[in-house]
Design an enzyme around this catalytic site. Structure first.
Site, PDB file in Angstrom:
ATOM      1  CB  SER A  77      -0.911   0.003   1.236  1.00 40.54           C
ATOM      2  OG  SER A  77      -1.818  -1.071   1.174  1.00 40.54           O
ATOM      3  CE  LYS A 136      -5.303  -2.010   1.521  1.00 44.70           C
ATOM      4  NZ  LYS A 136      -3.963  -2.577   1.579  1.00 44.70           N
ATOM      5  CE  LYS A 159       1.501   1.665   4.955  1.00 45.50           C
ATOM      6  NZ  LYS A 159       1.471   1.334   3.537  1.00 45.50           N
TER       7      LYS A 159
END
Length: 296
Positions: A99, A173, A241
């Protein structure tokens, strides 16, 4: 275009290791590397070769799969005159399943194209369990022809959907992680409301299953919250994150996402209080702190 037989896997942590095992079990020749060498040792029993360096995974590789922790880490290993891309054979494919920010994926795609290497950004959802079972949701960005060549590989890992050009996988995502993070917070609040109001939160969760409030988060993470089982399927620090990355993109687009910003702050406080290595469902602990409780 040649078939994909030899695969290099860079990053064999919580997700990368079971993904590498599945590819080896499917009959591919797999060569793996991890920044922490100890995490590759158990892979030998599955017939996986251990590469001495990240660049060595590119030797004779038809495809390189990357599952590292962040965009900067990926760039450090992939780019530059002595990066992995420079060691890949023309016509090989680089699949970054980490990611990372959308712009990072687009920049990597440009570097790969300049080297004659195909590029896909293909982040996943489904956690460690999905990686083990081969049921991951795989969100693929990149050229249609490159995706077509990699589809047989993805079939061993889960269900893939091509969503657009390079960077689109990462954008998808971020949408996924926004839904996951916000829903975890909502489920945690609902269970705390039931508990503080005098109901059995376990029975409340059971009553909600199958209705409009049902979700994978309520089913899986709601149960984790009730059992206080926070062994990391998806560590909170990585969830944070992703919420940070989503907020940065929203700011860049002058887009106000008030719920997501609040949830990003909750995860920030959770990590600051030392719970970053716990599963992201442990966000309920942060909500307990805010309500004067001391988490167990």
């Amino acid at each position: 275009m040649h078939d994909i037989n030899t695969i290099g896997v860079i990053g064999t942590g919580l997700m990368g290791a079971p993904m590498a095992r599945r590819l080896a079990e499917a009959g591919h020749r797999v060569r793996a590397w991890n920044r922490t060498p100890d995490k590759t040792e158990t892979l030998r029993e599955h017939g996986i070769e251990i590469a001495p360096s990240a660049n060595d995974t590119a030797t004779d590789a038809d495809l390189i799969m990357v599952m590292l922790s962040s965009g900067p880490v990926c760039d450090d290993i992939l780019l530059g005159d002595d990066g992995v891309i420079a060691h890949m054979a023309p016509g090989a494919i680089l699949v970054v399943m980490s990611s990372i920010p959308v712009e990072t994926a687009r920049s990597q795609a440009q570097a790969a194209e300049a080297a004659g290497v195909g590029y896909l950004d293909a982040p996943v959802s489904g956690g460690e369990r999905g990686a083990i079972d081969g049921t991951l949701a795989i969100m693929v960005g990149g050229e249609t022809a490159t995706h077509a060549r990699a589809r047989a590989l993805f079939s061993h890992l889960g269900r893939d959907v091509h969503v657009g050009p390079a960077g689109s996988g990462q954008l998808t995502k971020l949408a996924n992680q926004t839904i996951v993070a916000n829903t975890i917070a909502t489920v945690a609040e609902a269970l705390l409301l039931a508990e503080r109001g005098g109901a059995d939160p376990g029975k409340v969760r059971e009553a909600l299953l199958g209705g409009f409030a049902d979700s994978t988060i309520l089913q899986v993470h709601g149960e984790r919250m009730l059992r206080e089982d926070f062994s990391p399927g998806g560590p909170a620090k990585w969830q944070w994150k992703d919420t940070q990355t989503a907020q940065a993109l929203a700011d860049e687009l002058s887009l106000e996402l008030p719920v997501s910003r609040l949830v990003d702050g909750l995860f920030a406080d959770m990590v600051a209080h030392g719970d970053g290595d716990l599963d992201h469902s442990a966000l309920i602990r942060e909500l307990r702190r805010r309500n004067g409780e001391r988490p167990g």
